[in-house]
Design a protein around this motif. Structure first.
Motif, PDB file in Angstrom:
ATOM      1  N   PHE A 232       0.833  -1.218   0.000  1.00 12.09           N
ATOM      2  CA  PHE A 232       0.000   0.000   0.000  1.00 12.09           C
ATOM      3  C   PHE A 232       0.859   1.256   0.000  1.00 12.09           C
ATOM      4  CE2 PHE A 232      -3.451   2.779   0.677  1.00 12.09           C
ATOM      5  CZ  PHE A 232      -3.204   3.602   1.771  1.00 12.09           C
ATOM      6  N   VAL A 233       1.910   1.260   0.809  1.00 11.58           N
ATOM      7  CA  VAL A 233       2.802   2.445   0.856  1.00 11.58           C
ATOM      8  C   VAL A 233       3.448   2.654  -0.514  1.00 11.58           C
ATOM      9  CG1 VAL A 233       4.926   3.396   1.848  1.00 11.58           C
ATOM     10  CG2 VAL A 233       3.257   2.262   3.336  1.00 11.58           C
ATOM     11  N   ASP A 234       3.953   1.559  -1.097  1.00 15.56           N
ATOM     12  CA  ASP A 234       4.632   1.665  -2.405  1.00 15.56           C
ATOM     13  C   ASP A 234       3.680   2.160  -3.489  1.00 15.56           C
ATOM     14  OD1 ASP A 234       6.796  -1.271  -1.953  1.00 15.56           O
ATOM     15  OD2 ASP A 234       6.900   0.784  -1.173  1.00 15.56           O
ATOM     16  N   MET A 235       2.389   1.805  -3.349  1.00 16.34           N
ATOM     17  CA  MET A 235       1.384   2.236  -4.350  1.00 16.34           C
ATOM     18  C   MET A 235       1.021   3.712  -4.127  1.00 16.34           C
ATOM     19  SD  MET A 235      -2.480   0.680  -4.655  1.00 16.34           S
ATOM     20  CE  MET A 235      -3.266   1.683  -3.373  1.00 16.34           C
ATOM     21  N   SER A 236       0.976   4.132  -2.856  1.00 15.11           N
ATOM     22  CA  SER A 236       0.416   5.457  -2.531  1.00 15.11           C
ATOM     23  C   SER A 236       1.384   6.605  -2.741  1.00 15.11           C
ATOM     24  CB  SER A 236      -0.068   5.473  -1.073  1.00 15.11           C
ATOM     25  OG  SER A 236      -1.018   4.465  -0.873  1.00 15.11           O
ATOM     26  N   VAL A 237       2.686   6.365  -2.548  1.00 10.43           N
ATOM     27  CA  VAL A 237       3.634   7.501  -2.623  1.00 10.43           C
ATOM     28  C   VAL A 237       3.628   8.166  -4.005  1.00 10.43           C
ATOM     29  CG1 VAL A 237       6.037   8.213  -2.405  1.00 10.43           C
ATOM     30  CG2 VAL A 237       5.061   6.635  -0.725  1.00 10.43           C
ATOM     31  N   PRO A 238       3.729   7.398  -5.116  1.00  8.05           N
ATOM     32  CA  PRO A 238       3.668   8.070  -6.429  1.00  8.05           C
ATOM     33  C   PRO A 238       2.334   8.794  -6.662  1.00  8.05           C
ATOM     34  CG  PRO A 238       4.408   5.779  -6.650  1.00  8.05           C
ATOM     35  CD  PRO A 238       3.950   5.946  -5.242  1.00  8.05           C
ATOM     36  N   GLN A 239       1.247   8.246  -6.083  1.00 10.38           N
ATOM     37  CA  GLN A 239      -0.061   8.903  -6.249  1.00 10.38           C
ATOM     38  C   GLN A 239      -0.075  10.244  -5.490  1.00 10.38           C
ATOM     39  OE1 GLN A 239      -2.666   5.852  -4.735  1.00 10.38           O
ATOM     40  NE2 GLN A 239      -2.707   4.705  -6.661  1.00 10.38           N
ATOM     41  N   ALA A 240       0.570  10.242  -4.311  1.00 15.41           N
ATOM     42  CA  ALA A 240       0.648  11.502  -3.536  1.00 15.41           C
ATOM     43  C   ALA A 240       1.480  12.530  -4.307  1.00 15.41           C
ATOM     44  CB  ALA A 240       1.267  11.216  -2.176  1.00 15.41           C
ATOM     45  N   ASP A 241       2.570  12.062  -4.906  1.00 20.29           N
ATOM     46  CA  ASP A 241       3.416  12.987  -5.699  1.00 20.29           C
ATOM     47  C   ASP A 241       2.595  13.605  -6.828  1.00 20.29           C
ATOM     48  OD1 ASP A 241       6.416  10.840  -5.524  1.00 20.29           O
ATOM     49  OD2 ASP A 241       5.455  12.209  -4.069  1.00 20.29           O
ATOM     50  N   ALA A 242       1.827  12.764  -7.526  1.00 20.91           N
ATOM     51  CA  ALA A 242       1.028  13.269  -8.668  1.00 20.91           C
ATOM     52  C   ALA A 242      -0.034  14.251  -8.175  1.00 20.91           C
ATOM     53  CB  ALA A 242       0.363  12.099  -9.393  1.00 20.91           C
ATOM     54  N   LEU A 243      -0.516  14.023  -6.972  1.00 20.42           N
ATOM     55  CA  LEU A 243      -1.571  14.876  -6.409  1.00 20.42           C
ATOM     56  C   LEU A 243      -0.973  16.199  -5.900  1.00 20.42           C
ATOM     57  CD1 LEU A 243      -4.633  14.604  -5.912  1.00 20.42           C
ATOM     58  CD2 LEU A 243      -4.104  13.548  -3.700  1.00 20.42           C
ATOM     59  N   GLY A 244       0.294  16.129  -5.493  1.00 23.78           N
ATOM     60  CA  GLY A 244       0.937  17.330  -4.938  1.00 23.78           C
ATOM     61  C   GLY A 244       0.786  17.429  -3.428  1.00 23.78           C
ATOM     62  N   VAL A 245       0.624  16.264  -2.777  1.00 21.42           N
ATOM     63  CA  VAL A 245       0.568  16.261  -1.298  1.00 21.42           C
ATOM     64  C   VAL A 245       1.714  15.413  -0.759  1.00 21.42           C
ATOM     65  CG1 VAL A 245      -1.953  16.577  -1.163  1.00 21.42           C
ATOM     66  CG2 VAL A 245      -1.007  14.246  -1.217  1.00 21.42           C
ATOM     67  N   ASP A 251      10.245   9.511   8.091  1.00 21.40           N
ATOM     68  CA  ASP A 251      11.094   8.344   7.760  1.00 21.40           C
ATOM     69  C   ASP A 251      10.763   7.758   6.392  1.00 21.40           C
ATOM     70  OD1 ASP A 251      10.638   7.417  11.205  1.00 21.40           O
ATOM     71  OD2 ASP A 251      12.297   8.533  10.274  1.00 21.40           O
ATOM     72  N   LEU A 252       9.789   8.366   5.706  1.00 24.87           N
ATOM     73  CA  LEU A 252       9.362   7.820   4.400  1.00 24.87           C
ATOM     74  C   LEU A 252      10.402   8.158   3.337  1.00 24.87           C
ATOM     75  CD1 LEU A 252       6.977   6.460   2.819  1.00 24.87           C
ATOM     76  CD2 LEU A 252       6.072   8.762   2.441  1.00 24.87           C
ATOM     77  N   ARG A 253      11.081   7.126   2.820  1.00 25.48           N
ATOM     78  CA  ARG A 253      12.052   7.408   1.734  1.00 25.48           C
ATOM     79  C   ARG A 253      12.261   6.144   0.915  1.00 25.48           C
ATOM     80  NH1 ARG A 253      14.802   7.733   6.293  1.00 25.48           N
ATOM     81  NH2 ARG A 253      14.773   9.999   6.298  1.00 25.48           N
ATOM     82  N   TRP A 254      12.624   6.328  -0.355  1.00 27.60           N
ATOM     83  CA  TRP A 254      12.838   5.201  -1.263  1.00 27.60           C
ATOM     84  C   TRP A 254      14.086   4.442  -0.861  1.00 27.60           C
ATOM     85  CZ3 TRP A 254      10.344   2.167  -4.306  1.00 27.60           C
ATOM     86  CH2 TRP A 254      11.027   1.343  -5.227  1.00 27.60           C
ATOM     87  N   ASN A 255      13.973   3.132  -0.798  1.00 34.03           N
ATOM     88  CA  ASN A 255      15.124   2.280  -0.473  1.00 34.03           C
ATOM     89  C   ASN A 255      15.454   1.477  -1.718  1.00 34.03           C
ATOM     90  OD1 ASN A 255      16.633  -0.031   0.252  1.00 34.03           O
ATOM     91  ND2 ASN A 255      16.038   0.213   2.412  1.00 34.03           N
ATOM     92  N   ALA A 256      16.452   1.957  -2.454  1.00 33.67           N
ATOM     93  CA  ALA A 256      16.771   1.346  -3.770  1.00 33.67           C
ATOM     94  C   ALA A 256      17.156  -0.123  -3.606  1.00 33.67           C
ATOM     95  CB  ALA A 256      17.892   2.132  -4.427  1.00 33.67           C
TER      96      ALA A 256
END
Ligand code: 3HC
Length: 317
Positions: A232-245, A251-256
C-alpha cells in the motif's frame, strides 16, 4: 473407531484441497477452527462495511454539488451491498446475522479501526476514497483467492466496486488541488489525519498478529499484514506525488536496495486503544448502529411474519 478414521480421511481431504489451491465450499467438511476463523474475519469485514457507511454518510447532506452528492450516494450504497454479500457469506458457515449484529453492538466482534476517526471536512471524503478504499483494495484483491469459496466470490464483486470508490476519491482531490490555496490546505490537512490510521487498517505488525500464521496456512489470508501494508505504501507515494501532497512521515524514503519505500512505525498503542472501542468516534458509531438496528426492528418483524405466513400457506396447499 470408524468415526475417527472417517474424520482423519475428511481432514486429509481438506488439507489436500487447501494445498491444491482449490476452494472449500460450505457443504464441505472443514476443521472447526477454520470455520471459526472465517466467521470471525468475515463478520468483522461485514461490520466494517456497514459501520463504514457512517463517516462518509455524514457528508451526504453537505456535498458541495449535485454531482458530488450523487457519487457519494452511490458509494455509500455500495458499502451496504458489500456488507450484505459478506453477512451472506458468513451465514453459509452457519452464522446467524442477528447474532453477529448483537456481537458487534455489545463489543464481542470488531470492525475496522479506520472507521473510528471523524470526517471533519469534505476533503476527508476524497481522502477516504483514495487512501481507505485504496488500502481496502490492497487487502481485498488477495482475498479474491481466499480458500473459502463464498468469501472469495464476494470479494470479486466488492473489488470491482472498490476501484470506482478509490478513483472517485482521487478525482475529488485532484479537483480540489486545482482549486484555491484554502482547498489545497484542506486536502493536505486531511491527508495528515488519515495517513497513519490507513496504515493501521492492515492490522498489527506480523510479530504481533496472533491469527495471521494459521490464516495463511489455511490460505484464508494470502499475504501477511506487513506485506500488504508495504504494498500500500509503495502504491500510494507516487499517487501523492502526482496529487501534490506529502505524507506526514519523516522516515518515508525510497530504499533502492529493497526496491520499496522505508516508512515509520504507526502508533500501535493508539491502534490498540481504537480497536478496544476508545477511538474518537467509537461511541458514536456503535450508538448510530444500535439506533438503526432498533428503528429497523419493525421491518425485520414484518418480513419474518410475511415469510412465515407464506410458508404456512404453501404447506397448507
Ligand atoms: N481494525 C480492527 N481490528 C483489527 C484490525 C483493524 N484494522 N486489524 C486487526 N484487528 C484485530 C483482529 O480482528 C484481531 O482481533 P480478533 O482476534 O479479536 O478478531 C486482532 O486485531 C489481531 O489481528 P490479526 O492480524 O491477528 O487478525 P487477522 O488475521 O484477522 O488480520 C485483518 C486482521 C487484516 C483486518 C483481517 O481480518 C482481514 O483481512 N479482514 C478482512 C478485510 C477487512 O476487514 N478490511 C477492512 C475493512 S473493509 C473496508 O475497508 C471497507 C471499504 O469499502 C472502505
Amino acid at each position: 473407531m470408524t468415526s475417527s478414521i472417517a474424520e482423519n480421511e475428511l481432514h486429509s481431504h481438506f488439507e489436500e484441497t487447501i494445498s491444491a489451491d482449490l476452494r472449500v465450499e460450505p457443504r464441505d467438511w472443514m476443521p472447526e477452527g477454520y470455520r471459526k476463523t472465517l466467521i470471525r474475519q468475515i463478520a468483522q469485514h461485514a461490520h466494517s462495511e456497514i459501520i463504514g457507511m457512517q463517516p462518509e454518510g455524514a457528508w451526504l447532506t453537505r456535498a458541495p454539488s449535485l454531482r458530488r452528492k450523487a457519487i457519494l450516494t452511490a458509494k455509500v450504497q455500495d458499502e451496504a451491498g458489500h456488507g450484505l454479500y459478506l453477512y451472506s457469506a458468513a451465514e453459509t458457515l452457519g452464522a446467524d446475522r442477528g447474532d453477529l449484529t448483537d456481537k458487534l453492538l455489545d463489543g464481542r466482534q470488531k470492525y475496522s479501526s479506520i472507521f473510528n476517526y471523524p470526517t471533519l471536512t469534505f476533503a476527508d471524503v476524497g481522502v477516504i476514497g483514495w487512501l481507505v478504499d485504496g488500502a481496502a483494495i490492497c487487502n481485498q484483491v488477495p482475498l479474491c483467492r481466499s480458500s473459502f469459496g463464498p468469501y472469495a466470490r464476494a470479494m470479486i464483486r466488492v473489488c470491482k466496486e472498490e476501484s470506482f470508490h478509490q478513483r472517485q476519491g482521487y478525482e475529488l482531490l485532484m479537483t480540489m488541488m486545482g482549486g484555491t490555496d484554502a482547498q489545497r490546505e484542506m486536502v493536505q490537512e486531511s491527508v495528515n489525519r488519515w495517513w497513519w490510521p490507513a496504515l493501521m487498517m492492515f492490522g498489527p505488525p506480523d510479530d504481533r498478529s496472533p491469527n495471521s500464521a494459521q490464516s495463511m496456512k489455511w490460505r484464508i489470508k494470502r499475504h501477511t499484514n506487513d506485506e500488504l501494508r508495504q504494498r500500500f505504501v509503495d502504491m500510494s507515494v507516487p499517487q501523492a506525488d502526482a496529487l501534490g501532497v506529502t505524507f506526514p512521515d519523516p522516515d518515508l524514503r525510497w530504499n533502492a536496495e529493497r526496491g520499496s519505500y522505508d516508512f515509520g512505525e504507526p502508533d500501535w498503542t493508539e491502534f490498540m486503544q481504537v480497536i478496544a472501542g476508545n477511538g474518537a468516534s467509537s461511541v458514536e458509531r456503535i450508538a448510530n448502529r444500535r439506533a438503526a438496528h432498533e428503528n429497523g426492528a419493525w421491518v425485520r418483524e414484518a418480513a419474518t411474519a410475511f415469510a412465515r405466513r407464506a410458508s404456512t400457506k404453501e404447506n397448507a396447499r
